[in-house]
Design a protein around this motif. Structure first.
Motif, short mmCIF file in Angstrom:
data_model
loop_
_atom_site.label_atom_id
_atom_site.label_comp_id
_atom_site.label_asym_id
_atom_site.label_seq_id
_atom_site.Cartn_x
_atom_site.Cartn_y
_atom_site.Cartn_z
N MET A 1 7.79 -16.40 -12.94
CA MET A 1 7.96 -15.05 -12.50
C MET A 1 8.89 -15.03 -11.28
N VAL A 2 9.75 -14.04 -11.23
CA VAL A 2 10.62 -13.82 -10.09
C VAL A 2 10.42 -12.37 -9.64
N VAL A 3 10.13 -12.19 -8.38
CA VAL A 3 9.93 -10.85 -7.82
C VAL A 3 11.28 -10.26 -7.44
N THR A 4 11.45 -8.97 -7.77
CA THR A 4 12.66 -8.24 -7.41
C THR A 4 12.27 -6.99 -6.64
N LYS A 5 13.25 -6.40 -5.97
CA LYS A 5 12.97 -5.24 -5.12
C LYS A 5 12.57 -4.00 -5.90
N ASP A 6 12.87 -3.95 -7.19
CA ASP A 6 12.53 -2.77 -7.96
C ASP A 6 11.16 -2.85 -8.64
N MET A 7 10.44 -3.95 -8.41
CA MET A 7 9.08 -4.07 -8.91
C MET A 7 8.14 -3.31 -7.98
N THR A 8 7.09 -2.71 -8.56
CA THR A 8 6.12 -2.04 -7.71
C THR A 8 5.17 -3.07 -7.11
N ILE A 9 4.57 -2.69 -6.01
CA ILE A 9 3.58 -3.57 -5.37
C ILE A 9 2.47 -3.85 -6.37
N GLY A 10 2.06 -2.83 -7.11
CA GLY A 10 1.02 -3.00 -8.12
C GLY A 10 1.40 -4.01 -9.19
N GLU A 11 2.63 -3.96 -9.66
CA GLU A 11 3.10 -4.93 -10.67
C GLU A 11 3.08 -6.35 -10.12
N ILE A 12 3.53 -6.49 -8.89
CA ILE A 12 3.58 -7.81 -8.27
C ILE A 12 2.18 -8.38 -8.14
N LEU A 13 1.25 -7.59 -7.65
CA LEU A 13 -0.12 -8.07 -7.46
C LEU A 13 -0.83 -8.30 -8.79
N ALA A 14 -0.52 -7.48 -9.80
CA ALA A 14 -1.12 -7.68 -11.12
C ALA A 14 -0.64 -9.00 -11.72
N ALA A 15 0.60 -9.36 -11.45
CA ALA A 15 1.15 -10.60 -11.98
C ALA A 15 0.58 -11.82 -11.26
N ASP A 16 0.35 -11.69 -9.94
CA ASP A 16 -0.19 -12.82 -9.17
C ASP A 16 -0.83 -12.29 -7.89
N ILE A 17 -2.13 -12.12 -7.92
CA ILE A 17 -2.87 -11.56 -6.77
C ILE A 17 -2.75 -12.44 -5.53
N SER A 18 -2.40 -13.70 -5.71
CA SER A 18 -2.30 -14.59 -4.55
C SER A 18 -1.09 -14.26 -3.67
N ILE A 19 -0.28 -13.30 -4.08
CA ILE A 19 0.85 -12.84 -3.25
C ILE A 19 0.36 -11.89 -2.15
#
Length: 66
Positions: A1-19
């Motif tokens: 997974m690579v995080v980008t600026k257009d991802m929502t905070i919710g999407e990021i945390l759903a993908a990996d809560i350890s973030i």
């Protein structure tokens, strides 16, 4: 997974809560806020006065090390 600026905070945390601790340590304490579900990382950084590129780099460096 690579995080980008257009991802929502919710999407990021759903993908990996350890973030969550990375976001919290950066001063983004709204990870549990309902608006974070629809707010992009870019928008959240603007609201909090953060450099989105540095935060994205920190997150992606962490993910690459897993």
């Amino acid at each position: 997974m690579v995080v980008t600026k257009d991802m929502t905070i919710g999407e990021i945390l759903a993908a990996d809560i350890s973030i969550a601790p990375i976001l919290m340590n950066a001063g983004m304490h709204c990870v549990g806020c309902p608006s974070s579900q629809g707010e992009t990382l870019e928008e959240a950084c603007m609201v909090h006065g953060m450099d989105e590129d540095l935060l994205i780099e920190d997150i992606n460096t962490y993910l690459a090390s897993k």
